[in-house]
Design a protein around this motif. Structure first.
Motif, PDB file in Angstrom:
ATOM      1  N   THR A   1       0.834  -1.206   0.000  1.00  0.00           N
ATOM      2  CA  THR A   1       0.000   0.000   0.000  1.00  0.00           C
ATOM      3  C   THR A   1       0.863   1.249   0.000  1.00  0.00           C
ATOM      4  OG1 THR A   1      -1.712  -1.201   1.229  1.00  0.00           O
ATOM      5  CG2 THR A   1      -1.862   1.198   1.188  1.00  0.00           C
ATOM      6  N   ASP A   2       1.951   1.235   0.777  1.00  0.00           N
ATOM      7  CA  ASP A   2       2.859   2.385   0.800  1.00  0.00           C
ATOM      8  C   ASP A   2       3.551   2.580  -0.540  1.00  0.00           C
ATOM      9  OD1 ASP A   2       2.242   2.969   3.400  1.00  0.00           O
ATOM     10  OD2 ASP A   2       3.980   1.972   4.272  1.00  0.00           O
ATOM     11  N   LEU A   3       3.879   1.477  -1.209  1.00  0.00           N
ATOM     12  CA  LEU A   3       4.518   1.595  -2.516  1.00  0.00           C
ATOM     13  C   LEU A   3       3.566   2.192  -3.540  1.00  0.00           C
ATOM     14  CD1 LEU A   3       6.436  -1.798  -2.866  1.00  0.00           C
ATOM     15  CD2 LEU A   3       7.420   0.455  -2.451  1.00  0.00           C
ATOM     16  N   GLY A   4       2.284   1.795  -3.457  1.00  0.00           N
ATOM     17  CA  GLY A   4       1.314   2.312  -4.410  1.00  0.00           C
ATOM     18  C   GLY A   4       1.559   1.753  -5.797  1.00  0.00           C
ATOM     19  N   THR A   5       1.204   2.556  -6.808  1.00  0.00           N
ATOM     20  CA  THR A   5       1.343   2.124  -8.194  1.00  0.00           C
ATOM     21  C   THR A   5       2.546   2.791  -8.827  1.00  0.00           C
ATOM     22  OG1 THR A   5      -0.097   3.919  -8.885  1.00  0.00           O
ATOM     23  CG2 THR A   5      -1.134   1.817  -8.432  1.00  0.00           C
ATOM     24  N   GLY A   6       2.805   2.412 -10.055  1.00  0.00           N
ATOM     25  CA  GLY A   6       3.864   3.078 -10.803  1.00  0.00           C
ATOM     26  C   GLY A   6       5.229   2.505 -10.506  1.00  0.00           C
ATOM     27  N   SER A   7       6.243   3.368 -10.663  1.00  0.00           N
ATOM     28  CA  SER A   7       7.623   2.895 -10.650  1.00  0.00           C
ATOM     29  C   SER A   7       8.053   2.346  -9.302  1.00  0.00           C
ATOM     30  CB  SER A   7       8.555   4.040 -11.055  1.00  0.00           C
ATOM     31  OG  SER A   7       8.431   5.123 -10.157  1.00  0.00           O
ATOM     32  N   ARG A   8       7.414   2.768  -8.212  1.00  0.00           N
ATOM     33  CA  ARG A   8       7.853   2.295  -6.901  1.00  0.00           C
ATOM     34  C   ARG A   8       7.414   0.861  -6.631  1.00  0.00           C
ATOM     35  NH1 ARG A   8      10.502   5.111  -3.355  1.00  0.00           N
ATOM     36  NH2 ARG A   8      10.819   7.314  -3.690  1.00  0.00           N
ATOM     37  N   ASN A   9       6.467   0.366  -7.369  1.00  0.00           N
ATOM     38  CA  ASN A   9       6.042  -1.022  -7.210  1.00  0.00           C
ATOM     39  C   ASN A   9       6.222  -1.733  -8.548  1.00  0.00           C
ATOM     40  OD1 ASN A   9       4.969  -3.449  -6.511  1.00  0.00           O
ATOM     41  ND2 ASN A   9       2.913  -2.692  -6.081  1.00  0.00           N
ATOM     42  N   PRO A  10       7.405  -2.273  -8.785  1.00  0.00           N
ATOM     43  CA  PRO A  10       7.680  -2.847 -10.107  1.00  0.00           C
ATOM     44  C   PRO A  10       7.125  -4.250 -10.305  1.00  0.00           C
ATOM     45  CG  PRO A  10       9.615  -3.044  -8.709  1.00  0.00           C
ATOM     46  CD  PRO A  10       8.572  -2.328  -7.887  1.00  0.00           C
ATOM     47  N   PHE A  11       6.486  -4.829  -9.282  1.00  0.00           N
ATOM     48  CA  PHE A  11       5.994  -6.195  -9.399  1.00  0.00           C
ATOM     49  C   PHE A  11       4.554  -6.205  -9.896  1.00  0.00           C
ATOM     50  CE2 PHE A  11       9.244  -6.413  -6.075  1.00  0.00           C
ATOM     51  CZ  PHE A  11      10.044  -7.426  -6.574  1.00  0.00           C
ATOM     52  N   PRO A  12       4.202  -7.098 -10.814  1.00  0.00           N
ATOM     53  CA  PRO A  12       2.809  -7.221 -11.258  1.00  0.00           C
ATOM     54  C   PRO A  12       1.904  -7.586 -10.091  1.00  0.00           C
ATOM     55  CG  PRO A  12       4.287  -8.422 -12.734  1.00  0.00           C
ATOM     56  CD  PRO A  12       5.103  -8.015 -11.537  1.00  0.00           C
ATOM     57  N   ALA A  13       0.626  -7.208 -10.207  1.00  0.00           N
ATOM     58  CA  ALA A  13      -0.318  -7.423  -9.107  1.00  0.00           C
ATOM     59  C   ALA A  13      -0.434  -8.894  -8.735  1.00  0.00           C
ATOM     60  CB  ALA A  13      -1.692  -6.858  -9.486  1.00  0.00           C
ATOM     61  N   GLY A  14      -0.491  -9.777  -9.741  1.00  0.00           N
ATOM     62  CA  GLY A  14      -0.607 -11.200  -9.441  1.00  0.00           C
ATOM     63  C   GLY A  14       0.610 -11.733  -8.712  1.00  0.00           C
ATOM     64  N   ASP A  15       1.795 -11.228  -9.064  1.00  0.00           N
ATOM     65  CA  ASP A  15       3.011 -11.670  -8.392  1.00  0.00           C
ATOM     66  C   ASP A  15       3.016 -11.202  -6.939  1.00  0.00           C
ATOM     67  OD1 ASP A  15       5.785 -12.825  -8.573  1.00  0.00           O
ATOM     68  OD2 ASP A  15       6.295 -10.785  -7.980  1.00  0.00           O
ATOM     69  N   VAL A  16       2.544  -9.982  -6.713  1.00  0.00           N
ATOM     70  CA  VAL A  16       2.439  -9.476  -5.335  1.00  0.00           C
ATOM     71  C   VAL A  16       1.485 -10.360  -4.536  1.00  0.00           C
ATOM     72  CG1 VAL A  16       1.604  -7.564  -3.916  1.00  0.00           C
ATOM     73  CG2 VAL A  16       3.025  -7.098  -5.917  1.00  0.00           C
ATOM     74  N   THR A  17       0.368 -10.737  -5.158  1.00  0.00           N
ATOM     75  CA  THR A  17      -0.597 -11.599  -4.476  1.00  0.00           C
ATOM     76  C   THR A  17       0.021 -12.939  -4.115  1.00  0.00           C
ATOM     77  OG1 THR A  17      -2.411 -10.550  -5.689  1.00  0.00           O
ATOM     78  CG2 THR A  17      -2.863 -12.683  -4.664  1.00  0.00           C
ATOM     79  N   SER A  18       0.807 -13.511  -5.033  1.00  0.00           N
ATOM     80  CA  SER A  18       1.421 -14.815  -4.741  1.00  0.00           C
ATOM     81  C   SER A  18       2.422 -14.700  -3.597  1.00  0.00           C
ATOM     82  CB  SER A  18       2.110 -15.365  -5.990  1.00  0.00           C
ATOM     83  OG  SER A  18       3.333 -14.692  -6.251  1.00  0.00           O
ATOM     84  N   ARG A  19       3.095 -13.569  -3.485  1.00  0.00           N
ATOM     85  CA  ARG A  19       4.031 -13.389  -2.369  1.00  0.00           C
ATOM     86  C   ARG A  19       3.279 -13.247  -1.051  1.00  0.00           C
ATOM     87  NH1 ARG A  19       9.303 -11.550  -4.717  1.00  0.00           N
ATOM     88  NH2 ARG A  19       8.942 -11.492  -6.956  1.00  0.00           N
ATOM     89  N   LEU A  20       2.133 -12.577  -1.089  1.00  0.00           N
ATOM     90  CA  LEU A  20       1.324 -12.438   0.122  1.00  0.00           C
ATOM     91  C   LEU A  20       0.721 -13.773   0.544  1.00  0.00           C
ATOM     92  CD1 LEU A  20      -0.539  -9.070  -0.517  1.00  0.00           C
ATOM     93  CD2 LEU A  20       0.644  -9.656   1.583  1.00  0.00           C
ATOM     94  N   VAL A  21       0.180 -14.488  -0.437  1.00  0.00           N
ATOM     95  CA  VAL A  21      -0.556 -15.713  -0.137  1.00  0.00           C
ATOM     96  C   VAL A  21       0.371 -16.911   0.053  1.00  0.00           C
ATOM     97  CG1 VAL A  21      -2.280 -17.338  -1.025  1.00  0.00           C
ATOM     98  CG2 VAL A  21      -2.602 -14.881  -1.347  1.00  0.00           C
TER      99      VAL A  21
END
Length: 600
Positions: free
Chosen positions: A127-147
Motif C-alpha cells: 500500500t505504501d509503494l502504491g502504483t507506478g515505478s515504486r512497485n515494479p511487481f505485477p499485481a498477481g506476483d504481489v498476491t502470490s508473495r502475500l498468499v
C-alpha cells in the motif's frame, strides 16, 4: 488511475528476474522479513521458547531411550529386579511424549503468528509503494508473495528447529555409539559421510528449484489477475480460448520446476534408503562381534541398534529439509518485495496556513527502464511548471498518454517526481506527515472501490468518525443521496454484493472524496461514467459549494473543461498552453483532443 494498487500489465514472467532498481537478496538474506529467530521471539515469545525447549527435550528423550531399554534388558538377563529400569524407561517415554505434544502445538502456532505478521507487513508495504515505478511487481506476483511466500517464510524457524533437533539427536547417537565402543562409531561414520554429501547436494538443488517454482507461479497469478480485470473485454471479443492459452503458457516451466524438485527428492530418498540399511547392518555386525568377544553386554547391543537408527535419523529428514528449502525460497521472495523502498513522509503534522494553493515546480517523471510501456525510459512529464491558485479549478486536458493522470497523482504523492517538487500552500508535500497529506489532498477515481461494511462506512473511509450530516451533505453534492435513500437500508446498506451502475459507484466515490473535507480535491476522470447533464450539475454544485476549495479535474470531455476556471493543455508531457477553455477552443488542435478522447 484507480484507487487500488493495480500494477502495469507487464509480462508476469518477468517476475523470475528482479525488476530494475530492486536489490538482489543474497543467498542468506538479512532478517528483513522478521521470520528469523529474533523476529519469532518478538512476535510470539511463548511459542518460540516452548518450541525451543520442546525440541531439545525430545532429542534428550530419544537419546535416553536406547540406554533405558538396554538397562531393562541387562536387568532381565542378569536376573535382577527390573522395577527400577522399567520406571526409568516409562519416565523417558513420558518425557518424549510431552515434548512431542508441545512441539506439535507450538510449531504451527508460531508459524501462524509469523505468517499473520508478515502478511500484514507486506500488505502495508505494498500500500505504501502504491502504483507506478515504486512497485515494479505485477499485481498477481504481489498476491502470490502475500498468499504463498509469507507462510513459507514463516515456517523457517519451526523447520530449522526441527532439523537442528534431528541433527543433535543424530550427533548424540554417534557419540553414544563411541561411548559404548569406538569401533561402533567408526563403522557408523564410514557409511554416514556419503549420506551427508547427498543431503548437501539435495538442499542446494531444492532451494533453487523452489525459487524457480514460486517465481513461475507468481507469473501465472499475474496473468490470471490481468484476465479477471479484463473479463468483460475477453467475453466481448470472444477471445476466451486465446486468453486461456496465454494464462496457462507458463505451465510447462512450472511443471519442469515441480518435476525437477520431485526428481531431486526421489533421488535423495532413494540414496538414503540404500545407505541406511547398509550402515545399520555394519553397526549391528560390529556390535555382534563385540558381544561375542565379551566386550559389551547384551543390552548394549540393543542400545547400539537404537543409536544407529538415531544417528541415521538426520539422513531420513528429507521432508524436513524440503520444508527448510521451501521456507528459504519464500523468505527470499518476501524480502525482494520488502527491499523496494517506499517514499518516506515528513514530520509536519499541521497543514500550513492557506487556502490550497498548489505549485508544481520543474517536475519531471520518467518511466524507469523495464517498466511496461517505458519505451526505453521516456519522460511522462518533462519540466512542468504550474501554479493552481487557492480555490481555483483547473482542468487537465490532453491526448491519452500526455501525462494528465500522472500530474494529478503528484499532488497527493500517489506518484513521486524524479525531479522538481510539489508545494501545498508553500510547503513541499514531502514534508507533510501521512495523515496531514490526506487531510490536504483528496482523490476521486474513475473506478472507485467501496471499502467498508456498509455505504456509510464506505463514504467515511477517508475520514473515520465523520458524522451522518457530513455524509449526507457530501452525497447530495455528488447527486448520490437520492438513489442511496431508495436502497432498502439506505446508508446502512451492505456493500457486499451490492449491485450498482458504474455511474452510481462513481458518484459514491465523489461523495467519499468530499467527506474528507480536504483543501485540494483531485477528480481523475471521476465523472466519466455519468451522462453530460449529471456531470454538469455536479460541477455546478462543486463550483458553488466548494468555492473555497482547489480542484484539479482530469477532463476527457469538453463540457468538463468548460466548467473549469482555466485549462492546462498537456502534450507529450509538457504544458502546451494555459488559459480558459473558451479561448483555447479556437485552436483546431485543442478541439481535436476531445474528438480523439471521445472516439477512445
Amino acid at each position: 488511475m484507480v484507487d487500488v494498487p493495480i500494477a502495469a500489465q507487464a509480462d508476469p514472467m518477468a517476475a523470475q528476474a528482479l525488476p530494475a532498481g530492486v536489490p538482489t537478496p543474497t543467498a542468506t538474506p538479512t532478517d528483513r522479513t522478521g521470520t528469523g529467530v529474533r523476529g519469532a521471539l518478538r512476535v510470539a515469545p511463548g511459542a518460540t521458547v516452548t518450541l525451543a525447549l520442546a525440541v531439545p527435550a525430545g532429542s534428550i528423550a530419544a537419546l535416553l531411550l536406547p540406554a533405558a531399554v538396554a538397562g531393562s534388558v541387562d536387568a532381565v538377563v542378569r536376573g535382577d529386579s527390573a522395577s527400577g529400569p522399567t520406571v526409568r524407561l516409562i519416565a523417558v517415554l513420558v518425557l518424549g511424549l510431552l515434548a512431542g505434544l508441545l512441539a506439535e502445538i507450538a510449531g504451527p502456532g508460531l508459524a501462524a503468528e509469523l505468517t499473520a505478521r508478515l502478511r500484514r507487513r507486506l500488505a502495508v508495504h505494498v500500500t505504501d509503494l502504491g502504483t507506478g515505478s515504486r512497485n515494479p511487481f505485477p499485481a498477481g506476483d504481489v498476491t502470490s508473495r502475500l498468499v504463498g511466500a509469507a507462510p513459507d517464510a514463516a515456517g523457517l524457524v519451526p523447520s530449522l528447529l526441527g532439523t537442528l533437533g534431528a541433527l543433535v539427536t543424530s550427533l548424540g547417537g554417534i557419540v553414544a555409539l563411541a561411548l559404548i565402543d569406538p569401533w561402533l562409531a567408526v563403522g557408523f561414520l564410514g557409511g554416514l559421510l556419503p549420506g551427508l554429501l547427498v543431503v548437501r547436494v539435495f538442499m542446494a538443488r531444492a532451494t533453487d528449484l523452489f525459487g524457480r517454482y514460486q517465481a513461475v507461479q507468481g507469473g501465472l497469478a499475474g496473468r490470471l489477475t490481468d484476465a479477471l480485470a479484463g473479463a468483460r473485454t475477453i467475453r466481448a471479443c470472444g477471445t476466451r480460448d486465446r486468453e486461456i492459452a496465454r494464462i496457462l503458457a507458463p505451465l510447462p516451466e512450472l511443471s519442469a520446476a515441480g518435476h525437477g524438485l520431485w526428481r531431486a527428492q526421489r533421488s535423495a530418498v532413494a540414496q538414503v534408503l540404500l545407505l541406511a540399511p547398509m550402515v545399520e547392518l555394519t553397526v549391528l555386525a560390529t556390535a555382534g562381534w563385540l558381544l561375542a568377544e565379551g566386550r559389551i553386554p547384551p543390552g548394549q547391543m540393543v542400545a547400539a541398534a537404537g543409536y544407529a537408527a538415531l544417528g541415521l535419523g538426520f539422513l531420513e529428514q528429507v521432508e524436513a529439509l524440503v520444508g527448510v528449502a521451501h521456507a528459504r525460497a519464500g523468505r527470499i521472495r518476501a524480502a525482494e518485495l520488502l527491499a523496494v523502498e517506499p517514499a518516506g513522509y515528513g514530520t509536519a503534522r499541521t497543514l500550513p496556513p492557506g487556502g490550497g494553493e498548489l505549485v508544481f515546480r520543474g517536475v519531471r517523471v520518467r518511466v524507469p527502464e523495464g517498466e511496461a510501456g517505458s519505451g526505453g525510459g521516456r519522460a511522462v512529464l518533462d519540466g512542468i511548471d504550474l501554479t493552481v491558485p487557492a480555490g481555483a479549478c483547473v482542468a487537465l486536458v490532453g491526448a491519452s498518454g500526455s501525462g494528465k493522470s500522472t500530474l494529478a497523482a503528484l499532488a497527493g504523492r500517489l506518484r513521486e517526481p524524479d525531479e522538481g517538487e510539489v508545494l501545498l500552500d508553500g510547503l513541499p508535500v514531502t514534508r507533510l506527515a501521512r495523515g496531514e497529506l490526506r487531510r490536504g489532498v483528496a482523490y476521486a477515481f474513475p473506478r472507485p472501490v467501496l471499502v467498508g461494511a456498509d455505504l456509510a462506512e464506505a463514504l467515511a473511509y477517508g475520514r473515520p468518525g465523520a458524522d451522518p450530516e457530513a455524509l449526507t451533505r457530501a452525497a447530495r453534492m455528488a447527486y448520490a443521496d437520492d438513489f442511496v435513500r431508495r436502497l432498502p437500508a439506505g446508508y446502512a446498506t451492505r456493500t457486499d454484493g451490492l449491485a450498482l451502475s458504474g455511474g452510481e459507484v462513481q458518484r459514491l466515490g465523489l461523495a467519499r472524496a468530499l467527506v474528507q473535507d480536504a483543501r485540494v480535491l483531485v477528480l481523475d476522470d471521476a465523472t466519466s461514467g455519468l451522462d453530460t447533464v449529471t456531470e454538469h450539475h455536479i460541477h455546478e454544485a462543486f463550483r458553488t459549494g466548494l468555492a473555497d476549495r482547489t480542484r484539479i479535474v482530469v477532463a476527457h470531455r469538453a463540457a468538463a473543461a468548460a466548467d473549469a476556471d482555466f485549462v492546462a493543455w498537456l502534450d507529450s508531457g509538457r504544458i502546451k498552453a494555459l488559459g480558459p477553455h473558451r479561448e483555447l477552443w479556437s485552436d483546431p488542435a485543442y478541439r481535436a483532443v476531445f474528438t480523439r478522447e471521445e472516439r477512445t
